[in-house]
Design a protein around this motif. Structure first.
Motif, PDB file in Angstrom:
ATOM      1  N   ASN A   1     -22.043   9.832 -28.446  1.00  0.00           N
ATOM      2  CA  ASN A   1     -22.418  11.215 -28.139  1.00  0.00           C
ATOM      3  C   ASN A   1     -22.802  11.447 -26.674  1.00  0.00           C
ATOM      4  O   ASN A   1     -23.637  12.283 -26.361  1.00  0.00           O
ATOM      5  CB  ASN A   1     -23.560  11.686 -29.049  1.00  0.00           C
ATOM      6  N   ASP A   2     -22.212  10.686 -25.785  1.00  0.00           N
ATOM      7  CA  ASP A   2     -22.494  10.837 -24.357  1.00  0.00           C
ATOM      8  C   ASP A   2     -21.243  10.442 -23.566  1.00  0.00           C
ATOM      9  O   ASP A   2     -20.356   9.766 -24.075  1.00  0.00           O
ATOM     10  CB  ASP A   2     -23.669   9.928 -23.966  1.00  0.00           C
ATOM     11  N   TYR A   3     -21.187  10.892 -22.342  1.00  0.00           N
ATOM     12  CA  TYR A   3     -20.123  10.521 -21.412  1.00  0.00           C
ATOM     13  C   TYR A   3     -20.730   9.618 -20.343  1.00  0.00           C
ATOM     14  O   TYR A   3     -21.095  10.078 -19.262  1.00  0.00           O
ATOM     15  CB  TYR A   3     -19.518  11.764 -20.748  1.00  0.00           C
ATOM     16  N   PRO A   4     -20.865   8.316 -20.625  1.00  0.00           N
ATOM     17  CA  PRO A   4     -21.570   7.436 -19.683  1.00  0.00           C
ATOM     18  C   PRO A   4     -20.813   7.199 -18.367  1.00  0.00           C
ATOM     19  O   PRO A   4     -21.432   7.054 -17.324  1.00  0.00           O
ATOM     20  CB  PRO A   4     -21.743   6.132 -20.459  1.00  0.00           C
ATOM     21  N   THR A   5     -19.500   7.150 -18.443  1.00  0.00           N
ATOM     22  CA  THR A   5     -18.707   6.879 -17.236  1.00  0.00           C
ATOM     23  C   THR A   5     -17.392   7.626 -17.299  1.00  0.00           C
ATOM     24  O   THR A   5     -17.017   8.185 -18.334  1.00  0.00           O
ATOM     25  CB  THR A   5     -18.397   5.376 -17.077  1.00  0.00           C
ATOM     26  N   ARG A   6     -16.702   7.555 -16.173  1.00  0.00           N
ATOM     27  CA  ARG A   6     -15.357   8.115 -16.111  1.00  0.00           C
ATOM     28  C   ARG A   6     -14.472   7.143 -15.353  1.00  0.00           C
ATOM     29  O   ARG A   6     -14.938   6.377 -14.512  1.00  0.00           O
ATOM     30  CB  ARG A   6     -15.369   9.477 -15.423  1.00  0.00           C
ATOM     31  N   MET A   7     -13.220   7.162 -15.682  1.00  0.00           N
ATOM     32  CA  MET A   7     -12.228   6.303 -15.029  1.00  0.00           C
ATOM     33  C   MET A   7     -11.483   7.143 -14.011  1.00  0.00           C
ATOM     34  O   MET A   7     -10.938   8.198 -14.343  1.00  0.00           O
ATOM     35  CB  MET A   7     -11.258   5.757 -16.084  1.00  0.00           C
ATOM     36  N   VAL A   8     -11.485   6.681 -12.776  1.00  0.00           N
ATOM     37  CA  VAL A   8     -10.697   7.295 -11.718  1.00  0.00           C
ATOM     38  C   VAL A   8      -9.739   6.233 -11.185  1.00  0.00           C
ATOM     39  O   VAL A   8      -9.868   5.052 -11.502  1.00  0.00           O
ATOM     40  CB  VAL A   8     -11.587   7.877 -10.585  1.00  0.00           C
ATOM     41  N   GLU A   9      -8.819   6.656 -10.366  1.00  0.00           N
ATOM     42  CA  GLU A   9      -7.793   5.738  -9.845  1.00  0.00           C
ATOM     43  C   GLU A   9      -8.400   4.503  -9.192  1.00  0.00           C
ATOM     44  O   GLU A   9      -7.903   3.401  -9.353  1.00  0.00           O
ATOM     45  CB  GLU A   9      -6.892   6.509  -8.862  1.00  0.00           C
ATOM     46  N   GLY A  10      -9.488   4.642  -8.479  1.00  0.00           N
ATOM     47  CA  GLY A  10     -10.096   3.515  -7.775  1.00  0.00           C
ATOM     48  C   GLY A  10     -10.642   2.423  -8.672  1.00  0.00           C
ATOM     49  O   GLY A  10     -10.910   1.317  -8.217  1.00  0.00           O
ATOM     50  N   CYS A  11     -10.793   2.718  -9.967  1.00  0.00           N
ATOM     51  CA  CYS A  11     -11.333   1.740 -10.911  1.00  0.00           C
ATOM     52  C   CYS A  11     -10.281   0.767 -11.436  1.00  0.00           C
ATOM     53  O   CYS A  11     -10.616  -0.168 -12.147  1.00  0.00           O
ATOM     54  CB  CYS A  11     -11.959   2.458 -12.103  1.00  0.00           C
ATOM     55  N   ASN A  12      -9.024   1.001 -11.110  1.00  0.00           N
ATOM     56  CA  ASN A  12      -7.975   0.183 -11.710  1.00  0.00           C
ATOM     57  C   ASN A  12      -7.738  -1.149 -11.007  1.00  0.00           C
ATOM     58  O   ASN A  12      -6.924  -1.947 -11.442  1.00  0.00           O
ATOM     59  CB  ASN A  12      -6.666   0.964 -11.826  1.00  0.00           C
TER      60      ASN A  12
ATOM     61  N   ILE B   1      -6.159  -1.954  -8.418  1.00  0.00           N
ATOM     62  CA  ILE B   1      -4.876  -2.154  -7.750  1.00  0.00           C
ATOM     63  C   ILE B   1      -5.073  -2.449  -6.266  1.00  0.00           C
ATOM     64  O   ILE B   1      -4.423  -3.336  -5.715  1.00  0.00           O
ATOM     65  CB  ILE B   1      -3.957  -0.931  -7.929  1.00  0.00           C
ATOM     66  N   SER B   2      -5.972  -1.743  -5.612  1.00  0.00           N
ATOM     67  CA  SER B   2      -6.175  -1.978  -4.176  1.00  0.00           C
ATOM     68  C   SER B   2      -6.675  -3.396  -3.927  1.00  0.00           C
ATOM     69  O   SER B   2      -6.284  -4.036  -2.943  1.00  0.00           O
ATOM     70  CB  SER B   2      -7.141  -0.948  -3.589  1.00  0.00           C
ATOM     71  N   VAL B   3      -7.503  -3.916  -4.808  1.00  0.00           N
ATOM     72  CA  VAL B   3      -7.982  -5.294  -4.695  1.00  0.00           C
ATOM     73  C   VAL B   3      -6.828  -6.271  -4.926  1.00  0.00           C
ATOM     74  O   VAL B   3      -6.689  -7.279  -4.219  1.00  0.00           O
ATOM     75  CB  VAL B   3      -9.128  -5.548  -5.696  1.00  0.00           C
TER      76      VAL B   3
ATOM     77  N   LEU C   1       0.825  -1.201   0.000  1.00  0.00           N
ATOM     78  CA  LEU C   1       0.000   0.000   0.000  1.00  0.00           C
ATOM     79  C   LEU C   1       0.867   1.262   0.000  1.00  0.00           C
ATOM     80  O   LEU C   1       0.574   2.222  -0.712  1.00  0.00           O
ATOM     81  CB  LEU C   1      -0.929  -0.013   1.216  1.00  0.00           C
ATOM     82  N   ALA C   2       1.956   1.246   0.754  1.00  0.00           N
ATOM     83  CA  ALA C   2       2.867   2.397   0.792  1.00  0.00           C
ATOM     84  C   ALA C   2       3.541   2.596  -0.567  1.00  0.00           C
ATOM     85  O   ALA C   2       3.673   3.736  -1.040  1.00  0.00           O
ATOM     86  CB  ALA C   2       3.914   2.199   1.882  1.00  0.00           C
ATOM     87  N   ILE C   3       3.942   1.511  -1.206  1.00  0.00           N
ATOM     88  CA  ILE C   3       4.554   1.601  -2.536  1.00  0.00           C
ATOM     89  C   ILE C   3       3.554   2.176  -3.542  1.00  0.00           C
ATOM     90  O   ILE C   3       3.888   3.056  -4.344  1.00  0.00           O
ATOM     91  CB  ILE C   3       5.069   0.218  -2.999  1.00  0.00           C
ATOM     92  N   TYR C   4       2.325   1.695  -3.482  1.00  0.00           N
ATOM     93  CA  TYR C   4       1.298   2.191  -4.393  1.00  0.00           C
ATOM     94  C   TYR C   4       1.005   3.670  -4.135  1.00  0.00           C
ATOM     95  O   TYR C   4       0.845   4.450  -5.080  1.00  0.00           O
ATOM     96  CB  TYR C   4       0.028   1.347  -4.270  1.00  0.00           C
ATOM     97  N   GLN C   5       0.949   4.060  -2.882  1.00  0.00           N
ATOM     98  CA  GLN C   5       0.702   5.463  -2.552  1.00  0.00           C
ATOM     99  C   GLN C   5       1.843   6.347  -3.052  1.00  0.00           C
ATOM    100  O   GLN C   5       1.619   7.447  -3.550  1.00  0.00           O
ATOM    101  CB  GLN C   5       0.505   5.648  -1.049  1.00  0.00           C
ATOM    102  N   TYR C   6       3.067   5.852  -2.951  1.00  0.00           N
ATOM    103  CA  TYR C   6       4.222   6.591  -3.483  1.00  0.00           C
ATOM    104  C   TYR C   6       4.067   6.772  -4.993  1.00  0.00           C
ATOM    105  O   TYR C   6       4.306   7.855  -5.528  1.00  0.00           O
ATOM    106  CB  TYR C   6       5.525   5.862  -3.151  1.00  0.00           C
ATOM    107  N   PHE C   7       3.656   5.705  -5.677  1.00  0.00           N
ATOM    108  CA  PHE C   7       3.419   5.751  -7.119  1.00  0.00           C
ATOM    109  C   PHE C   7       2.371   6.813  -7.452  1.00  0.00           C
ATOM    110  O   PHE C   7       2.562   7.634  -8.356  1.00  0.00           O
ATOM    111  CB  PHE C   7       2.974   4.366  -7.599  1.00  0.00           C
ATOM    112  N   LEU C   8       1.254   6.809  -6.715  1.00  0.00           N
ATOM    113  CA  LEU C   8       0.195   7.798  -6.963  1.00  0.00           C
ATOM    114  C   LEU C   8       0.670   9.218  -6.681  1.00  0.00           C
ATOM    115  O   LEU C   8       0.359  10.137  -7.439  1.00  0.00           O
ATOM    116  CB  LEU C   8      -1.032   7.480  -6.109  1.00  0.00           C
TER     117      LEU C   8
END
Length: 183
Positions: free
Chosen positions: A77-88, A90-92, A23-30
């Protein structure tokens, strides 16, 4: 009395230690990519989801919202969703790795983890693609899909892989060793 709990406490301590380190390594990456928009790993996922959706006939473009560290999927012609860091996912994946390493069983653990992470990665790509398709064609099911169905898919995949690890590697070795001791 504490002697009886020593193996359990050792497994728990190993899990917590590995989890916190990863988790610390990932937080450093972010933190390293903070202020530059979505992190490179998450951007890679958005590009691959875009490719899959285009292949499936859902012509998709990406809009990079650097200020808010997110990427919007532009579909039909629409923006149905967005990708944020939590969607990747990695935490799982970090949680998965920490659990498997808590029950360390030699070098085969690395092969199992690599194969499992590839499966979780593919599952996550399909999860995001499926959510985009639902949000594009069936918006009325979007909330239940986002909040319940698709999280259960990724977490269900993790649980199945954990069970495989425990049943076919951890317990199998334990049973084999007990049989050897009896012979």
């Amino acid at each position: 009395m504490l002697k009886d709990f020593k193996p359990t406490l050792f497994i728990l301590a190993r899990f917590i230690l590995i989890y916190l380190i990863l988790l610390a390594i990932y937080q450093y990456f972010l933190n390293y990519y903070s202020g530059t928009g979505l992190d490179p790993y998450s951007k890679m996922i958005t590009e691959q989801v875009r490719y899959i959706q285009n292949y499936l006939g859902y012509q998709t473009q990406l809009y990079n919202d650097i200020k808010n560290e997110q990427v919007y999927f532009y579909v039909r012609n629409d923006y149905p969703t967005r990708m944020v860091e939590g969607c990747n996912a990695i935490s799982v994946m970090i949680l998965f790795i920490a659990f498997v390493f808590a029950f360390y069983k030699g070098l085969k653990i690395f092969t199992f983890i690599i194969i499992s992470l590839i499966l979780l990665y593919i599952l996550n790509l399909l999860r995001i693609t499926g959510l985009n398709i639902i949000m594009t064609d069936y918006k009325e099911y979007g909330k239940i899909a986002h909040d319940f169905i698709f999280p259960s898919i990724i977490y269900g995949g993790v649980v199945i892989l954990w069970l495989i690890w425990i049943k076919h590697f951890v317990l199998k070795d334990k049973v084999s060793n007990e049989l050897k001791d009896k012979i």
